[in-house]
Design an enzyme around this catalytic site. Structure first.
Site, PDB file in Angstrom:
ATOM      1  CB  CYS A   9      -0.875  -0.051   1.242  1.00 17.47           C
ATOM      2  SG  CYS A   9      -1.485   1.520   1.820  1.00 17.47           S
ATOM      3  CD  GLU A  10      -0.305   5.321  -3.898  1.00 12.62           C
ATOM      4  OE1 GLU A  10      -1.054   6.301  -3.983  1.00 12.62           O
ATOM      5  OE2 GLU A  10       0.314   4.846  -4.868  1.00 12.62           O
ATOM      6  CG  HIS A  11      -2.561   5.518   1.271  1.00 15.80           C
ATOM      7  ND1 HIS A  11      -3.790   4.987   0.981  1.00 15.80           N
ATOM      8  CD2 HIS A  11      -2.352   6.490   0.351  1.00 15.80           C
ATOM      9  CE1 HIS A  11      -4.312   5.617  -0.062  1.00 15.80           C
ATOM     10  NE2 HIS A  11      -3.464   6.531  -0.465  1.00 15.80           N
ATOM     11  CG  HIS A  12      -0.606   3.054   6.223  1.00 14.56           C
ATOM     12  ND1 HIS A  12      -1.852   2.974   5.645  1.00 14.56           N
ATOM     13  CD2 HIS A  12      -0.711   3.983   7.209  1.00 14.56           C
ATOM     14  CE1 HIS A  12      -2.680   3.801   6.262  1.00 14.56           C
ATOM     15  NE2 HIS A  12      -2.014   4.419   7.210  1.00 14.56           N
ATOM     16  CG  HIS A  15      -5.520  -3.790   1.940  1.00 14.54           C
ATOM     17  ND1 HIS A  15      -5.105  -2.753   1.141  1.00 14.54           N
ATOM     18  CD2 HIS A  15      -6.272  -4.596   1.149  1.00 14.54           C
ATOM     19  CE1 HIS A  15      -5.589  -2.917  -0.080  1.00 14.54           C
ATOM     20  NE2 HIS A  15      -6.304  -4.026  -0.093  1.00 14.54           N
ATOM     21  CB  CYS A  20      -2.698  -0.356   6.084  1.00 15.02           C
ATOM     22  SG  CYS A  20      -3.724  -0.542   4.627  1.00 15.02           S
TER      23      CYS A  20
END
Length: 190
Positions: A85-88, A155, A157
């Site tokens: 995931c590019e966010h976390h 995910h 995250c």
């Protein structure tokens, strides 16, 4: 752009220090190097554009079907892949892809579909973008506008931090061409 493993090593060492640990202790001495090597492997897809991936796996065969025939559908299910995931920068795991298309004069080698999924996953990603990227590459290689990609996965995250919902699966669907409105075609995706 190639992955800079030396820079990754330096930054991982800094993270270890920031976490309050000693990067020189026995168990951590080689951790920056191991993480850099792992990142080089799991983020390999970041070195390539969708067009370059399409060129890499462009192995097709003439199928003898000259016009659109929605009774001829190629579906590959349960393709294993993972991403981050590019966010976390958290792992998206136990992912399964279903990729379907209607041949437009040629078919792609089946192993190439799985390789496309794998390479697209090896980027910092959003699950939604993985489906879009796979569909874009499949369209470029096969010439078919009739492409569908379904992804399901977990995910970390969501499961390991924040809300901590371990059994929550995320499903995304990318429907193009005839797959958008044809319920009979959509049945192949289940």
């Amino acid at each position: 752009m190639m992955i800079d493993t030396k820079a990754i090593e330096e930054h991982i060492r800094g993270i270890l220090v920031a976490l309050g640990d000693d990067p020189e202790r026995e168990g951590l001495k080689d951790t920056p190097k191991r993480v850099a090597k792992m990142y080089e492997e799991v983020f390999l897809g970041m070195n390539y554009s969708n067009h370059e991936i399409a060129q890499m796996f462009d192995k097709t065969f003439e199928d003898g079907i000259e016009e659109l025939d929605t009774s001829k559908v190629v579906v590959m299910k349960d393709i294993d892949l993972f991403s981050y995931c590019e966010h976390h920068m958290a792992l998206m795991y136990d992912m399964k892809a279903t990729v379907a298309y209607i041949p437009n004069g040629k078919v792609i080698g089946l192993s190439k579909i799985a390789r496309i999924c794998d390479m697209v996953g090896r980027r910092l990603q959003l699950q939604e973008r993985i489906g879009q990227d796979i569909a874009d590459i499949m369209t470029e290689i096969t010439g078919s506008e009739d492409v569908a990609v379904v992804l399901e996965g977990y995910h970390s995250c969501v499961s390991a931090r924040g809300i901590k919902k371990n059994n929550t699966r995320t499903m995304t669907v990318e429907l193009r061409g005839s797959f958008k409105d044809d319920a009979a075609l959509q049945m192949y995706l289940r």
